[in-house]
Design an enzyme around this catalytic site. Sequence first.
Site, PDB file in Angstrom:
ATOM      1  N   ASP A 199       0.806  -1.228  -0.063  1.00 36.74           N
ATOM      2  CA  ASP A 199      -0.119  -0.021   0.038  1.00 36.74           C
ATOM      3  C   ASP A 199       0.788   1.262   0.144  1.00 36.74           C
ATOM      4  O   ASP A 199       1.658   1.352   0.901  1.00 36.74           O
ATOM      5  CB  ASP A 199      -0.956   0.103   1.190  1.00 36.74           C
ATOM      6  CG  ASP A 199      -1.935   0.857   1.414  1.00 36.74           C
ATOM      7  OD1 ASP A 199      -2.000   1.712   0.354  1.00 36.74           O
ATOM      8  OD2 ASP A 199      -2.561   1.322   2.328  1.00 36.74           O
ATOM      9  N   ASP A 217      -3.146   2.363  -5.737  1.00 38.62           N
ATOM     10  CA  ASP A 217      -1.867   2.287  -5.012  1.00 38.62           C
ATOM     11  C   ASP A 217      -1.857   1.103  -3.934  1.00 38.62           C
ATOM     12  O   ASP A 217      -1.209   1.245  -3.380  1.00 38.62           O
ATOM     13  CB  ASP A 217      -1.882   3.507  -4.330  1.00 38.62           C
ATOM     14  CG  ASP A 217      -2.855   3.606  -3.168  1.00 38.62           C
ATOM     15  OD1 ASP A 217      -3.986   3.279  -3.409  1.00 38.62           O
ATOM     16  OD2 ASP A 217      -2.490   3.806  -2.029  1.00 38.62           O
ATOM     17  N   GLU A 218      -2.468   0.183  -4.362  1.00 37.86           N
ATOM     18  CA  GLU A 218      -2.712  -1.003  -3.328  1.00 37.86           C
ATOM     19  C   GLU A 218      -2.796  -2.409  -4.132  1.00 37.86           C
ATOM     20  O   GLU A 218      -3.689  -2.318  -5.098  1.00 37.86           O
ATOM     21  CB  GLU A 218      -4.174  -0.901  -2.628  1.00 37.86           C
ATOM     22  CG  GLU A 218      -3.931  -0.508  -1.319  1.00 37.86           C
ATOM     23  CD  GLU A 218      -5.241  -0.403  -0.461  1.00 37.86           C
ATOM     24  OE1 GLU A 218      -5.662  -1.412   0.044  1.00 37.86           O
ATOM     25  OE2 GLU A 218      -5.820   0.763  -0.728  1.00 37.86           O
TER      26      GLU A 218
HETATM   27 MG    MG Z   1      -2.404   3.932   0.067  1.00 43.01          MG
END
Ligand code: MG
Length: 367
Positions: free
Chosen positions: A14, A108-109
């Site tokens: 993350d 983003d993960e």
């Molecule tokens: Mg994040």
Amino acid sequence: MESNFPLRKIIHVDMDAFYASVEQLDNPKLRGKPIAVGGSSQRGVVAAASYEARKFGVRSAMSSVLAKRNCPELIFVKARFDRYKEISQKIRSVFFEYTDLVEPLSLDEAYLDVSTNKKGNPSATLIAKEIRQRILEETGLNASAGISINKFIAKVASDINKPNGQKTVNPEEVLQFLADLEIRKFYGVGKVTAAKMYQLGIFTGKDLKTKSADFLGEHFGKSGHYYFNVVRGIHTSEVKPHRIPKSVGAERTFNENLSSEIFMLERLDQIATELDRRLKKSDIAGKTITLKIKYSDFTLNTRSKTLTYFISDKDLILETAKELLYQEELQNSVRLLGISLANLNTAKKEKTKTAQEAILVQLKFDF
Ligand SMILES: [Mg+2]
């Protein structure tokens, strides 16, 4: 191994305050300052906040007005999704250096299954470290990671040493980790569910574990089964490289509240056009059309209709959406309209999963 199902090595990666960090990366003047990505207008919402802003209680999904009240120095920056996507691609190519089993959750993960990996590295902990280093080299940005035997625990763990940190929950630590975990930190437990759990005397994983499957099913429906399992270290959901969407939709928030039906129909047409484009792009059709209406007082109303056949055609979608719009009197002026299509032709039947007690303690497993 005494486990009844294969143990996996899962990493949840993350990025830290992703959109905000990208803005600070690209514009040195923003570094070290409280910034929020999003619009500063009356209707603006914070999409992401830098760590400097978080100190003042600025959070994503917070209204910009409230954010500014909490942090008068807050600098608003416009979102640049093309740039975020570009960096997201770089991050993903780092993941693919290690495994093809990558399941993105957002830009983003992602979950990675590194049980077997391209580097032949038996330690998921070391792989996570390397990946974070590689991401930093490639993008100049920090990432955090959680490492464990399933997606649920990896996801929870990635938050623990954030920012720029990682946390491994080894197989023999899993049951204790889950017992000690505060209920509001369980992935899938939002504010509403947490409040309900508290009322039932459930504050930690340990409390949760004392409740029977029937009891949890009675109070939480299908989710009860999920809670019963995850607290025992059981979460059999695999890392799925290609996520199959359950629904596809398009929606719009308006700058001015709409009270005229003519304007609403005009917007519905635009939304249906956008939805049509998305459906064509992925070659998807569906049976259930849902119209979402958010009123100026923020109350939300959804109306659905399920057909006996699949549709993907704009005209049919629009006709059904109009029908749903006229179904009831509008209660107020409207600030958001959305149309989505579910019951898709892509859905596969999930395998029935049976609950088994995870026997983790005796496992010798390289992490
Ligand atoms: Mg994040």
